[in-house]
Write a protein that holds these residues in place. Structure first.
Motif, short mmCIF file in Angstrom:
data_model
loop_
_atom_site.label_atom_id
_atom_site.label_comp_id
_atom_site.label_asym_id
_atom_site.label_seq_id
_atom_site.Cartn_x
_atom_site.Cartn_y
_atom_site.Cartn_z
N MET A 94 78.86 60.69 31.46
CA MET A 94 80.09 60.09 30.61
C MET A 94 79.59 58.68 30.56
SD MET A 94 81.86 62.77 29.68
CE MET A 94 82.66 61.63 28.43
N VAL A 95 79.28 58.13 31.67
CA VAL A 95 78.74 57.02 31.78
C VAL A 95 77.69 56.39 30.62
CG1 VAL A 95 77.65 54.79 33.19
CG2 VAL A 95 79.27 56.54 34.00
N ALA A 96 76.49 57.31 30.51
CA ALA A 96 75.63 57.36 29.52
C ALA A 96 76.30 57.27 28.01
CB ALA A 96 74.31 58.38 29.72
N ALA A 97 77.30 58.36 27.88
CA ALA A 97 77.80 58.23 26.48
C ALA A 97 78.70 56.93 26.13
CB ALA A 97 78.84 59.73 26.38
N ALA A 98 79.32 56.38 27.16
CA ALA A 98 79.97 55.37 27.13
C ALA A 98 79.13 54.05 26.65
CB ALA A 98 81.08 54.91 28.21
N ALA A 99 77.91 54.12 27.49
CA ALA A 99 77.02 52.85 27.30
C ALA A 99 76.58 53.09 25.84
CB ALA A 99 76.04 53.11 28.32
N TYR A 100 76.31 54.26 25.41
CA TYR A 100 75.65 54.44 24.00
C TYR A 100 76.70 54.01 23.05
CZ TYR A 100 73.31 56.47 19.99
OH TYR A 100 72.64 56.62 18.92
N VAL A 101 77.95 54.36 23.09
CA VAL A 101 78.96 53.92 22.08
C VAL A 101 79.09 52.33 22.10
CG1 VAL A 101 81.37 53.96 21.51
CG2 VAL A 101 80.03 56.08 22.15
N ALA A 102 78.87 51.70 23.42
CA ALA A 102 79.11 50.33 23.48
C ALA A 102 78.20 49.40 22.94
CB ALA A 102 79.35 50.08 25.12
N ALA A 103 76.74 50.19 22.95
CA ALA A 103 75.77 49.56 22.44
C ALA A 103 75.60 49.56 21.05
CB ALA A 103 74.50 50.02 23.25
N ASN A 104 76.17 50.67 20.21
CA ASN A 104 75.94 51.16 19.11
C ASN A 104 77.29 51.03 18.20
OD1 ASN A 104 72.77 52.02 19.01
ND2 ASN A 104 73.58 53.28 20.69
N ASP A 105 77.13 50.02 17.33
CA ASP A 105 78.41 49.68 16.49
C ASP A 105 78.57 50.74 15.41
OD1 ASP A 105 80.38 48.81 14.87
OD2 ASP A 105 79.39 47.13 14.43
N ALA B 184 86.67 52.98 20.75
CA ALA B 184 86.09 52.72 22.05
C ALA B 184 85.08 51.90 21.77
CB ALA B 184 85.47 54.02 22.21
N HIS B 185 84.27 51.74 20.79
CA HIS B 185 83.24 50.63 20.60
C HIS B 185 83.77 49.23 20.95
CE1 HIS B 185 79.66 48.28 19.52
NE2 HIS B 185 80.55 47.84 18.76
N ALA B 186 84.84 48.91 20.29
CA ALA B 186 85.80 47.62 20.41
C ALA B 186 86.14 47.68 21.79
CB ALA B 186 86.72 47.65 19.36
N ALA B 187 86.79 48.58 22.48
CA ALA B 187 87.37 48.25 23.77
C ALA B 187 86.35 48.04 24.70
CB ALA B 187 88.14 49.60 24.11
N LEU B 188 85.12 48.86 24.56
CA LEU B 188 84.08 48.67 25.61
C LEU B 188 83.21 47.28 25.47
CD1 LEU B 188 82.49 52.25 25.61
CD2 LEU B 188 83.61 51.24 27.46
N ASN B 189 83.50 46.66 24.43
CA ASN B 189 82.84 45.56 24.13
C ASN B 189 83.92 44.34 24.35
OD1 ASN B 189 80.05 45.50 23.45
ND2 ASN B 189 80.98 47.12 22.19
N GLY B 190 85.28 44.58 24.77
CA GLY B 190 86.15 43.44 25.21
C GLY B 190 87.05 43.30 24.11
N HIS B 191 87.20 43.86 22.97
CA HIS B 191 88.05 43.63 21.75
C HIS B 191 89.13 44.59 21.92
CE1 HIS B 191 84.90 40.86 20.42
NE2 HIS B 191 84.03 41.85 20.65
N ILE B 192 90.08 44.47 22.71
CA ILE B 192 91.14 45.44 22.85
C ILE B 192 92.18 45.50 21.63
CG2 ILE B 192 93.07 45.99 24.38
CD1 ILE B 192 90.23 46.32 25.72
#
Length: 119
Positions: free
Chosen positions: A1-12, A42-50
């Motif tokens: 799950m951490v890897a999936a979250a990291a992938y979504v966070a890194a790829n817009d 999820a991408h926005a939230a993981l990058n701090g844009h709530i």
């Protein structure tokens, strides 16, 4: 799950040429489903844009809480622990009401006058 979250966070997901999946319902029909925008949220939230996450899907926090509770329940079951007591006592009317609410949200976000609900 951490890897999936990291992938979504890194790829817009909004960038051209992204390798994240698109909503199959939207791809086939052009209609927004209740879950459309969750990857972007999820991408926005993981990058701090709530605030932006809420803009993509109003139900993002509900889906996130549901995902975390489901994962935690699965983890407890895999460790042979007792199920979450409050989760086993949820009345049937709660998931039915949530389903009706999601369907209503899915219909309303496709009404042209309510375009603010679209992701």
């Amino acid at each position: 799950m951490v890897a999936a979250a990291a992938y979504v966070a890194a790829n817009d997901p909004t960038a051209p040429g992204t390798h994240l999946p698109v909503c199959p319902l939207y791809a086939m029909t052009g209609f927004w489903c209740p879950g459309c925008g969750l990857t972007r949220a999820a991408h926005a939230a993981l990058n701090g844009h709530i605030g932006a996450a809420f803009g993509y899907n109003l139900f993002f926090p509900v889906f996130l809480i549901g995902f975390v509770v489901g994962w935690f329940a699965w983890l407890r079951a895999s460790l042979h622990r007792a199920p979450l007591q409050w989760l086993t006592r949820v009345p049937l009317s709660v998931p039915i009401a949530f389903g009706v609410l999601l369907i209503t949200y899915g219909v309303l976000r496709n009404v042209p006058a309510l375009h603010v609900l679209a992701p």
